[in-house]
Design an enzyme around this catalytic site. Sequence first.
Site, PDB file in Angstrom:
ATOM      1  CG  ASP A  96      19.281 -70.498  63.579  1.00 23.95           C
ATOM      2  OD1 ASP A  96      19.489 -69.323  63.233  1.00 23.95           O
ATOM      3  OD2 ASP A  96      19.962 -71.454  63.171  1.00 23.95           O
ATOM      4  CG  ASP A 197      20.076 -67.435  58.662  1.00 25.60           C
ATOM      5  OD1 ASP A 197      20.977 -68.282  58.599  1.00 25.60           O
ATOM      6  OD2 ASP A 197      19.396 -67.072  57.676  1.00 25.60           O
ATOM      7  CD  GLU A 252      24.786 -67.645  58.365  1.00 26.80           C
ATOM      8  OE1 GLU A 252      25.179 -68.585  57.656  1.00 26.80           O
ATOM      9  OE2 GLU A 252      23.598 -67.259  58.404  1.00 26.80           O
ATOM     10  CG  HIS A 326      22.644 -75.583  59.417  1.00 24.96           C
ATOM     11  ND1 HIS A 326      23.257 -74.743  60.314  1.00 24.96           N
ATOM     12  CD2 HIS A 326      21.896 -74.794  58.610  1.00 24.96           C
ATOM     13  CE1 HIS A 326      22.898 -73.504  60.068  1.00 24.96           C
ATOM     14  NE2 HIS A 326      22.068 -73.494  59.042  1.00 24.96           N
ATOM     15  CG  ASP A 327      23.971 -73.320  55.974  1.00 26.25           C
ATOM     16  OD1 ASP A 327      23.112 -74.061  55.454  1.00 26.25           O
ATOM     17  OD2 ASP A 327      23.703 -72.204  56.449  1.00 26.25           O
TER      18      ASP A 327
END
Length: 549
Positions: A96, A197, A252, A326-327
């Site tokens: 990431d 991200d 993302e 994770h979000d």
Amino acid sequence: MKEWQKETVYQIYPRSFQDSNGDGIGDINGIISRLDYLQKLGIGLVWLTPMYVSPGNDNGYDIADYYQIDPVFGTMADFEHLLKEAHKRDIKIIMDMVLNHTSDQNPWFKEALKSKNNPYHDFYIWRDPLDGHEPNNWVSKFSGSAWKYVPELDQYYLHLYDVTMPDLNWRNEELRKEIFTMLQFWAKRGIDGFRLDVINNISKTKEMPNDTFKTPLDDGRNFYTNGPHVHEYIHEMYEKVFGPNNFITVGELSSTPISEAVKYTNPKRQELSMAFTFHHVKVDYTNGKKWTLGHYKLTDLTSILSEWQVKMDQQGGWNALFWNNHDQPRAISRFTDDDKYRNQSAKLLAMVEFGLKGTPYIYQGDEIAMKNAYFTDIKQYNDHESINAYNELINNGVDKALAIKILQQKSRENARLPMQWDSTKNYGFTTGEPWLKPLHHDDYSVEKVLKMKDNVFDFYRALIFIRKHKEVLIDGDYKLLNPEDNSVYSYERFNEKRKILVMANFTAQEQKRTIPAGFDLVLGNYGGLQLDDETVTMRPYEALMLEKR
């Protein structure tokens, strides 16, 4: 067809995956100890959320040092050992990377605070006060103004996220050079790609005017999401880093329309391999607002999924397929039944995902049907976004019980519970006190699930195997069947040689549907199927994959 398009990605949230030293926080050596587990599952790629040095205000997405592994996770030697062990098992590693902002503890920002004339000052986005106030009305994703005043400089810096996470100024060529150098540093370590991200937010309009607030989405994003130079910046990264290293990349891309997602992922444009988009997991937002007690209609969900399937394919884009990360709270708790029909629900979600066109992602715990935390007190939350949302709800007159219920449904902390490995204390995650402790007692664990007959883990293994060996699931076209059906999601995947039919009953009631003649069962979450002539009686949360002979 690229080899990575046949693979399945497993997302690891290192903090919650496996602790090896008893400090209550998952680490690199813990991941290494579980690589055989991932190999058994059939995983080809692993995505690791950030493990760089960070103060942890956004659980690692606030990077203080791009070049160092945070000691809480281990050392650079541990990381290089992880790469070596993963590659021995034919598992690639995707890191990431956060390039929209840094931590305010990053050396770049510390230099930026010293003077307006410091070369690093222009690495960030600064504006003078406007009539004694913020430069515009943009809102932070973490609530409140997106601007922070620094009295010593008499300027505001932009932070689209937490106040401790200032946004980088991608217009600055020297910043871009520094970033490319840093990305190459990790390429030389031997990684296989990046998950980027909020990468679609790196280019802001130069004027940065006020937003209109006509809709819940008018919070400033109209002037920075998919901004004016974002594609040229990403193409530049491709030329300097991604292409030469043959990297697999996923961006993302929140709040991104299909027309833009295609640009990011069409190979001819040389930008990204695939796109994370979130329209389908916002289907239970009330009037576009996340922090509400939401409900969804299956037809809305299938319409969104289908539009992305068809239009991305038609224009040469490539989807990253997922229910959880994770979000996001656990899909099994949002869209199906995580209690009475827990096993069937987990398998249904898996089958629907793996039948679609794109690269499937498994978030840690999906394969054992992990569910939401159902915390009952705000003190149990660590996540800044959730705590800020709770306080804002209370300030707006929402009573505490409802606010907690909303967080039980929508908080991303639900996905961050430590991985449940066995029946020992703390599920075998740690011998110490876990950094985040679940409230509910849940007897599901890897140990228990693997002992079950027809278990969820083996169902995922079967889907991974089937997808690798049926090219129609990689290159085939997609067609939604019965778009007005609000109970059963049915779609076809087909090419010149093969046709696959996927049917999924998203209700707790039996549903009778017609199956065309000539189809045989490939996989079902109840084992066999209840078929009378061409009429199938679908049991609660039953999912079927059939192939035309």
